[in-house]
Design an enzyme around this catalytic site. Structure first.
Site, mmCIF file in Angstrom:
data_model
loop_
_atom_site.group_PDB
_atom_site.id
_atom_site.type_symbol
_atom_site.label_atom_id
_atom_site.label_comp_id
_atom_site.label_asym_id
_atom_site.label_seq_id
_atom_site.Cartn_x
_atom_site.Cartn_y
_atom_site.Cartn_z
ATOM 1 N N ASP A 183 -6.700 7.310 -2.344
ATOM 2 C CA ASP A 183 -8.058 7.813 -3.058
ATOM 3 C C ASP A 183 -8.951 8.251 -2.366
ATOM 4 O O ASP A 183 -8.970 7.686 -0.936
ATOM 5 C CB ASP A 183 -8.291 6.971 -4.237
ATOM 6 C CG ASP A 183 -8.343 5.518 -3.819
ATOM 7 O OD1 ASP A 183 -8.329 5.114 -2.694
ATOM 8 O OD2 ASP A 183 -8.493 4.220 -4.500
ATOM 9 N N ASN A 206 -10.949 -4.768 -13.191
ATOM 10 C CA ASN A 206 -10.471 -4.493 -14.267
ATOM 11 C C ASN A 206 -9.199 -3.725 -14.481
ATOM 12 O O ASN A 206 -8.881 -3.212 -15.410
ATOM 13 C CB ASN A 206 -11.486 -3.185 -14.795
ATOM 14 C CG ASN A 206 -11.542 -1.974 -14.123
ATOM 15 O OD1 ASN A 206 -10.538 -2.035 -13.056
ATOM 16 N ND2 ASN A 206 -12.177 -0.901 -14.313
HETATM 17 C C1 GLP Z 1 -11.441 0.257 -5.003
HETATM 18 C C2 GLP Z 1 -10.274 0.838 -4.548
HETATM 19 C C3 GLP Z 1 -9.179 0.192 -4.758
HETATM 20 C C4 GLP Z 1 -8.931 -1.262 -4.602
HETATM 21 C C5 GLP Z 1 -10.278 -1.638 -5.155
HETATM 22 C C6 GLP Z 1 -10.223 -3.298 -4.971
HETATM 23 O O1 GLP Z 1 -11.884 0.660 -6.357
HETATM 24 N N1 GLP Z 1 -10.010 2.517 -4.993
HETATM 25 O O2 GLP Z 1 -7.883 1.158 -4.080
HETATM 26 O O3 GLP Z 1 -7.566 -1.727 -4.957
HETATM 27 O O4 GLP Z 1 -11.412 -1.198 -4.710
HETATM 28 O O5 GLP Z 1 -10.976 -3.318 -3.755
HETATM 29 P P1 GLP Z 1 -11.207 -5.019 -3.228
HETATM 30 O O6 GLP Z 1 -10.114 -5.095 -2.278
HETATM 31 O O7 GLP Z 1 -12.465 -4.743 -2.269
HETATM 32 O O8 GLP Z 1 -11.469 -5.855 -4.262
#
Ligand code: GLP
Length: 236
Positions: free
Chosen positions: A67, A136
């Site tokens: 993404d 979430n």
């Molecule tokens: C973002 C990304 C996700 C990721 C999520 C959790 O929203 N688009 O791919 O899994 O963050 O991030 P973190 O690992 O910093 O908790």
């Protein structure tokens, strides 16, 4: 589904890197699906270490990221392209032209998304998809919704995601409100999926995703249907 509970972030990162390294050793020209967020940083550091020690060769590897924020150029320090260059690509011998991160500035995001999916298909599909998970239950930027979306598509980010990701920006106003994300099609078609989750904030998401019903309100729950899913969690 194989759920592995580990006792530290370091152990999570080593194990995840070992699984990715095994994939690259077994199939040097593999297609890796890669993720951003804070959780994979330790995994990438371990992969870099293995490369520096001469144990891993990325020269035949192709990557597709999940993404990107809409509106951020690749040189924006909070763009996911910048993150990947900074945390992995610039430190290993992957060919830059073999790394793909969705373009957050594509003029026609819909056509671009279809072309992104097509490019993955033409390369033979993803061999191993690395995923984090949002508080979430989102994966990539597939937010809780009334339906699962298959294609790479644009999304409005939930306020909870904007809140969770504001730590990377100077202020919440700077967090983009939209993103382009791989849909469930390419993720579910990956031959193997590896999801990593770190910290107590992820406990509820993991419980709902892997011990509750499969529903688009908890996007990660669809992974229960994946034939080769490994989840590594450190939730204390
Ligand atoms: C973002 C990304 C996700 C990721 C999520 C959790 O929203 N688009 O791919 O899994 O963050 O991030 P973190 O690992 O910093 O908790």
């Amino acid at each position: 589904m194989n759920i592995i509970h580990v006792s530290s972030y370091e152990e999570l990162s080593r194990k995840a890197a070992d699984i990715i390294a095994a994939q690259v050793i077994l199939k040097p020209d593999c297609i890796l699906g890669l993720a951003t967020g804070s959780t994979p940083i330790g995994t990438y550091q371990n992969l870099i270490k293995k490369y520096q020690q001469g144990d891993l060769d990325f020269s035949k590897v192709t990557t597709f990221n999940l993404d990107e924020y809409l509106g951020l150029t690749p040189d924006h320090p909070q763009s996911y392209r910048y993150f990947m260059n900074d945390n992995l690509f610039y430190h290993v011998n992957v060919h830059p032209e073999c790394t793909h991160v969705p373009d957050g500035c594509a003029a026609d995001p819909k056509a671009y998304g279809l072309a992104y999916d097509q490019a993955i298909l033409e390369q033979g599909g993803i061999d191993l998809q690395l995923l984090g998970i949002g508080n979430n239950g989102h994966i990539a930027f597939n937010e809780p919704a009334d339906e699962f979306v298959k294609e790479t598509h644009t999304v409005e980010l939930k306020q909870s995601t904007i809140e969770a990701n504001k730590r990377f920006f100077e202020s919440i106003e700077q967090v983009p409100t939209k993103a382009i994300t791989m849909g469930m099609g390419s993720i579910m078609k990956a031959k193997k999926v590896l999801l990593i989750a770190d910290g107590p904030a992820k406990k509820e998401a993991i419980e709902k995703a892997f011990y509750g019903p499969i529903c688009p309100q908890v996007p990660a729950s669809i992974l229960q249907l994946h034939p080769d899913l490994t989840v590594i969690c450190h939730l204390d």
